[in-house]
Design a protein around this motif. Sequence first.
Motif, PDB file in Angstrom:
ATOM      1  N   ARG A 161       0.796  -1.228   0.000  1.00  0.00           N
ATOM      2  CA  ARG A 161       0.000   0.000   0.000  1.00  0.00           C
ATOM      3  C   ARG A 161       0.830   1.282   0.000  1.00  0.00           C
ATOM      4  O   ARG A 161       0.269   2.382   0.057  1.00  0.00           O
ATOM      5  N   VAL A 162       2.158   1.136  -0.058  1.00  0.00           N
ATOM      6  CA  VAL A 162       2.984   2.328  -0.304  1.00  0.00           C
ATOM      7  C   VAL A 162       2.922   2.582  -1.803  1.00  0.00           C
ATOM      8  O   VAL A 162       3.349   1.747  -2.589  1.00  0.00           O
ATOM      9  N   ILE A 163       2.348   3.709  -2.214  1.00  0.00           N
ATOM     10  CA  ILE A 163       2.153   3.940  -3.659  1.00  0.00           C
ATOM     11  C   ILE A 163       3.287   4.758  -4.274  1.00  0.00           C
ATOM     12  O   ILE A 163       3.491   4.725  -5.484  1.00  0.00           O
ATOM     13  N   ALA A 164       4.035   5.481  -3.447  1.00  0.00           N
ATOM     14  CA  ALA A 164       5.178   6.248  -3.969  1.00  0.00           C
ATOM     15  C   ALA A 164       6.183   6.478  -2.851  1.00  0.00           C
ATOM     16  O   ALA A 164       5.815   6.642  -1.688  1.00  0.00           O
ATOM     17  N   ARG A 165       7.481   6.484  -3.255  1.00  0.00           N
ATOM     18  CA  ARG A 165       8.566   6.749  -2.303  1.00  0.00           C
ATOM     19  C   ARG A 165       9.473   7.842  -2.845  1.00  0.00           C
ATOM     20  O   ARG A 165       9.639   7.979  -4.060  1.00  0.00           O
ATOM     21  N   TYR A 166      10.076   8.602  -1.912  1.00  0.00           N
ATOM     22  CA  TYR A 166      11.077   9.590  -2.313  1.00  0.00           C
ATOM     23  C   TYR A 166      12.306   8.868  -2.821  1.00  0.00           C
ATOM     24  O   TYR A 166      12.688   7.830  -2.296  1.00  0.00           O
ATOM     25  N   VAL A 167      12.928   9.436  -3.853  1.00  0.00           N
ATOM     26  CA  VAL A 167      14.165   8.879  -4.404  1.00  0.00           C
ATOM     27  C   VAL A 167      15.319   9.719  -3.861  1.00  0.00           C
ATOM     28  O   VAL A 167      15.237  10.943  -3.805  1.00  0.00           O
ATOM     29  N   GLY A 168      16.396   9.047  -3.454  1.00  0.00           N
ATOM     30  CA  GLY A 168      17.564   9.757  -2.946  1.00  0.00           C
ATOM     31  C   GLY A 168      17.420  10.021  -1.471  1.00  0.00           C
ATOM     32  O   GLY A 168      16.774   9.259  -0.747  1.00  0.00           O
ATOM     33  N   GLN A 169      18.003  11.148  -1.033  1.00  0.00           N
ATOM     34  CA  GLN A 169      18.010  11.465   0.388  1.00  0.00           C
ATOM     35  C   GLN A 169      16.588  11.713   0.893  1.00  0.00           C
ATOM     36  O   GLN A 169      15.775  12.331   0.193  1.00  0.00           O
ATOM     37  N   ASN A 170      16.306  11.247   2.102  1.00  0.00           N
ATOM     38  CA  ASN A 170      14.989  11.441   2.696  1.00  0.00           C
ATOM     39  C   ASN A 170      14.755  12.938   2.949  1.00  0.00           C
ATOM     40  O   ASN A 170      15.485  13.557   3.715  1.00  0.00           O
ATOM     41  N   PRO A 171      13.746  13.539   2.301  1.00  0.00           N
ATOM     42  CA  PRO A 171      13.594  14.997   2.409  1.00  0.00           C
ATOM     43  C   PRO A 171      13.037  15.468   3.749  1.00  0.00           C
ATOM     44  O   PRO A 171      13.251  16.625   4.127  1.00  0.00           O
ATOM     45  N   ASN A 172      12.296  14.608   4.458  1.00  0.00           N
ATOM     46  CA  ASN A 172      11.548  15.109   5.616  1.00  0.00           C
ATOM     47  C   ASN A 172      11.477  14.138   6.798  1.00  0.00           C
ATOM     48  O   ASN A 172      10.780  14.406   7.765  1.00  0.00           O
ATOM     49  N   GLY A 173      12.185  13.022   6.701  1.00  0.00           N
ATOM     50  CA  GLY A 173      12.169  12.063   7.817  1.00  0.00           C
ATOM     51  C   GLY A 173      11.053  11.044   7.755  1.00  0.00           C
ATOM     52  O   GLY A 173      10.827  10.301   8.709  1.00  0.00           O
ATOM     53  N   SER A 174      10.317  10.987   6.632  1.00  0.00           N
ATOM     54  CA  SER A 174       9.237  10.011   6.502  1.00  0.00           C
ATOM     55  C   SER A 174       9.760   8.594   6.691  1.00  0.00           C
ATOM     56  O   SER A 174      10.839   8.246   6.192  1.00  0.00           O
ATOM     57  N   ARG A 175       8.998   7.750   7.377  1.00  0.00           N
ATOM     58  CA  ARG A 175       9.405   6.351   7.541  1.00  0.00           C
ATOM     59  C   ARG A 175       9.439   5.671   6.172  1.00  0.00           C
ATOM     60  O   ARG A 175       8.551   5.881   5.339  1.00  0.00           O
ATOM     61  N   ASN A 176      10.466   4.875   5.966  1.00  0.00           N
ATOM     62  CA  ASN A 176      10.639   4.105   4.724  1.00  0.00           C
ATOM     63  C   ASN A 176      10.513   4.956   3.456  1.00  0.00           C
ATOM     64  O   ASN A 176      10.046   4.469   2.429  1.00  0.00           O
ATOM     65  N   LEU A 177      10.869   6.241   3.564  1.00  0.00           N
ATOM     66  CA  LEU A 177      10.831   7.172   2.405  1.00  0.00           C
ATOM     67  C   LEU A 177       9.425   7.296   1.796  1.00  0.00           C
ATOM     68  O   LEU A 177       9.277   7.587   0.609  1.00  0.00           O
ATOM     69  N   ILE A 178       8.404   7.096   2.621  1.00  0.00           N
ATOM     70  CA  ILE A 178       7.037   7.071   2.087  1.00  0.00           C
ATOM     71  C   ILE A 178       6.585   8.470   1.660  1.00  0.00           C
ATOM     72  O   ILE A 178       6.596   9.420   2.446  1.00  0.00           O
ATOM     73  N   ALA A 179       6.172   8.561   0.393  1.00  0.00           N
ATOM     74  CA  ALA A 179       5.628   9.815  -0.151  1.00  0.00           C
ATOM     75  C   ALA A 179       4.115   9.724  -0.308  1.00  0.00           C
ATOM     76  O   ALA A 179       3.427  10.745  -0.361  1.00  0.00           O
TER      77      ALA A 179
END
Lengths: 222, 81
Positions: A161-179
């Motif tokens: 159910r994760v539909i998108a993730r940040y690529v590269g450095q984590n911009p905001n501290g989201s768990r598992n780069l979840i966007a």
Amino acid sequence: MRVGVITFPGTLDDRDAARAVIAGGAEAVALWHADADLKNVDAVILPGGFSYGDYLRCGAISRFAPVMKLVIEAAGKGMPVLGICNGFQVLCESHLLPGALTRNSDLHFLCRDQEIEITNTQTAWTSSYSVGQKIVIPLKNGEGSFQCDDETLAQLEGEGRVIARYVGQNPNGSRNLIAGISNARGNVVGLMPHPEHAIDALTGPTAEGLGFFTSILNAMVK
Amino acid sequence: MAKIVVDVMLKPEILDPQGNAVASALPRLGFTFATSVRQGKRFEIEVVGDPTSEQLAEVEKAAEVLLSNPVIENYVVRVEK
């Protein structure tokens, strides 16, 4: 096909969301937070901004707006709902999506073009993309850090159910780069970055956000 | 007059960037006592007369539904004289 775009007091991105709906090939229907009917729309978008001034917590007061009672009911029956940025926060506060969006880990309001990877194309809002496709769309928020407990995180990951993730450095501290995430059924999607600001090369960094708005047409045709 | 106080704090496992910023500002000002700082919210609610147990139960409900987000926050309701 009619796609409603809700305006709360303090919403900023309703115009761009409506424009993106039209560019995607649907009719955009303006909905007001105090409305007592959804005007026969087939889908609803909660756009970005600072609804009710973000007082108390982002999205906390919008959740109790009259129109949200109808949105929550309709979402339960399978109507596609997309929450972008502040709209994502409203969906979490409404318990249509799990988790919460908290202050960016470095405390800065971020405004930049952000690469994300689409990781689920089975939802009502992501079917125009392919799994693993990378797109660049604007990210602009102060409270975009996706947080949830370990159990919820395992469930989101386990059910895809994760539909998108940040690529590269984590911009905001989201768990598992979840966007962005979806509900179990896939009709409700929340996304922190802004696809509605990237629907043509004239006004956005790319036109790669348009897929969210063409996906919804595919979902309806099915 | 007594008032009802609701303290809302982020759960211990939730990252608190604001608390961390305060914790790192303290030593810059010469305050070296803190090993950790967490920042929260305090609501002061006034009612007519002294709060009744019914009112406190209502405040508990409001704290759960509106004043806090149970996903990330804990709350404590108390009466302050």
